[in-house]
Design an enzyme around this catalytic site. Structure first.
Site, short mmCIF file in Angstrom:
data_model
loop_
_atom_site.label_atom_id
_atom_site.label_comp_id
_atom_site.label_asym_id
_atom_site.label_seq_id
_atom_site.Cartn_x
_atom_site.Cartn_y
_atom_site.Cartn_z
N ASP A 7 0.81 -1.02 -0.31
CA ASP A 7 -0.24 0.12 -0.14
C ASP A 7 0.76 1.25 0.60
OD1 ASP A 7 -3.14 0.39 0.84
OD2 ASP A 7 -1.81 2.41 1.76
N TYR A 10 -3.29 11.05 1.40
CA TYR A 10 -3.95 10.74 0.19
C TYR A 10 -3.64 12.41 -1.08
CZ TYR A 10 -4.90 6.18 0.59
OH TYR A 10 -5.58 4.98 0.78
N HIS A 62 -4.75 -7.72 -0.36
CA HIS A 62 -4.17 -7.12 -0.23
C HIS A 62 -3.33 -6.63 1.07
CE1 HIS A 62 -3.06 -2.44 -1.19
NE2 HIS A 62 -3.28 -1.89 0.45
#
Length: 466
Positions: free
Chosen positions: A230, A378, A437
């Site tokens: 990630d 982000y 993930h």
């Protein structure tokens, strides 16, 4: 016809988002921060003072008032809206299953015991660039004579150091047939959990990478291996590009190519009929085609990203105020990112995990009030200023390895023909037999074995070059 238009629009939108002019090679210009930069809220906490450079033992010790407030909020939460008939996780987190998790959290989850468990791995804090950075520092058993290799492990969102509690002992325990063992340093990213958040804009993956290089230096490691998934994979790549002389090699369980050429798009399209133009195996073919499924899955699973790239503070208000909302927002990702097929299950596939371990991760965000600051990463990454940094288009030249899990989220293009272009020295790219993930959390044994094999191969090349 309407569906075709939707697909074409999605394809164009996707292309516009990720297409950038491809350059044959990019020399990474110095992007390092000056030594006097302070990211903290208190300028007096300078990095130059001797006290700031201390490495201090740390124990998680949450006050009874915080836990009492949590229990009050859980027991006084508003009634959940019932899910639609015959709907599981297709509309998001199923409220019937959420009610079961909240009931367990309220009545059976024992924070005192879980906190003691989380404190079983040695933890520390140190101040770097004005931020108190929290990290796990796990070493091999006392008395081990095996050569120790430093390994920096980096988590992502919405995970935390909790993801590493099973895999760390697998890496710090000597293995027969291996002439080394790992010393694992696993920090909480700035703004996540027990690490301070930046007090001003600009803390992106590259800046975090420099902080971690400084951390490793402070712990006595001028050179090390680095691993991540990630955001951890993005930071791992940034470290490898900007500080290649500090990295023996990198390992990622989220290798992806997001910078595509026009030729790549053409090959992807033609690959529908001639797959060998772009894919190298049946596993790659099944992950990529049909393209319509990949793009629709991308659209369905990327809504959170747009929110967090644009309005993280707004979303954070709700999530930091409601533990029920926080649990739903985080755990929905542990469902669909483990496998998109889990959307059709009543429990979202979450029963494969221990509920206490899932809630441990939620608790890290809740007790530290860190969801807002975590989501800001982000926004920093998506900024024009960050995207203009030279390293974002550069190639990775250190020895690299990719563990490609079959159920990785559908926005990752992990095709070896593309990876070989991005990672100039790709030592191995392993098609893992199962997992999604959150590899360290879901499949710690598989990931640990691949890390062992990768470093064994890289060490043999490094020590015995041809």
């Amino acid at each position: 016809m309407g569906k075709l238009k939707y697909f074409l629009a999605a394809l164009v939108a996707f292309a516009l988002v990720i297409y950038q002019k491809n350059v044959v090679d990019i020399i990474v210009e110095p992007e390092t921060m000056p030594e006097d930069v302070c990211w903290g809220a208190v300028p007096s906490k300078t990095k130059n003072s001797e006290n700031a450079k201390e490495v201090r033992p740390f124990l998680i010790n949450i006050t009874t008032e915080v836990i009492a407030d949590l229990k009050h909020r859980l027991s006084n939460a508003r009634p959940l809206v019932k899910p639609l008939r015959s709907v599981n996780f297709e509309y998001g987190f199923n409220s019937d299953h959420l009610a079961k998790i909240i009931d367990h959290w309220s009545n059976r989850y024992d924070w005192t015991a879980r906190q003691a468990y989380l404190n079983t791995l040695p933890q520390f804090k140190t101040n770097i660039f004005g931020l108190d950075l929290h990290f796990i520092h796990a070493k091999p058993p006392v008395g081990s004579s095996t050569r120790t290799i430093p390994l920096l492990m980096l988590h992502g969102w919405p995970g935390s150091i909790v993801e590493f509690y099973k895999i760390i002992p697998m890496l710090t325990t000597p293995v027969a047939g291996r002439h080394f063992v790992f010393e694992v340093i696993a920090p909480s990213l700035p703004g996540y959990g027990f690490s301070d958040a930046a007090a001003r804009p600009g803390m992106g993956p590259a800046q975090m990478g420099q902080i971690f290089v400084k951390l490793m230096e402070r712990l006595g490691h001028e050179k090390f291996y680095v691993q991540g998934g990630d955001w951890g994979s993005v930071i791992t790549e940034a470290i490898s590009k900007i500080f290649p002389d500090r990295v023996y090699g990198m390992h990622s369980n989220m290798c992806a190519v997001t910078t595509l050429t026009l030729s790549d798009y053409v090959r992807l399209a033609l690959g529908t009929y001639w797959p060998s133009l772009i894919v190298s195996s049946e596993a790659e073919k099944s992950r990529t085609y049909p393209l319509s499924k990949m793009f629709f899955d991308f659209l369905e699973e990327s809504g959170y990203m747009h929110l967090q790239m644009t309005k993280p503070d707004t979303v954070g208000v709700a999530l930091n105020d409601s533990p029920v909302g926080l649990a739903a927002y985080i755990l929905e990702k542990f469902s669909t990112w483990t496998s998109t097929d889990y959307k059709s299950l009543p429990d979202g596939g979450l029963s494969k995990f221990k509920v206490d371990e899932l809630l441990d991760n939620v608790m890290i965000y809740w007790v530290t009030n860190s969801m807002t600051t975590a989501m800001r990463l982000y926004s920093e990454y998506a900024s024009n200023k960050y995207r203009a940094l030279p390293h974002t288009l550069a190639k990775v030249k250190v020895p690299a390895a990719c563990a490609i899990f079959p159920n990785e989220i559908p926005m990752m293009l992990s095709l070896k023909k593309l990876l070989n272009r991005k990672f100039v020295n790709l030592v191995r790219a392993t098609e893992m037999k199962e997992g999604g993930h959150f590899a360290a959390f879901e499949q710690p044994r598989l990931l640990a074995d691949d890390i062992w094999s990768t470093v064994y191969e890289m060490e043999n090349i490094r020590i015995n070059p041809i």
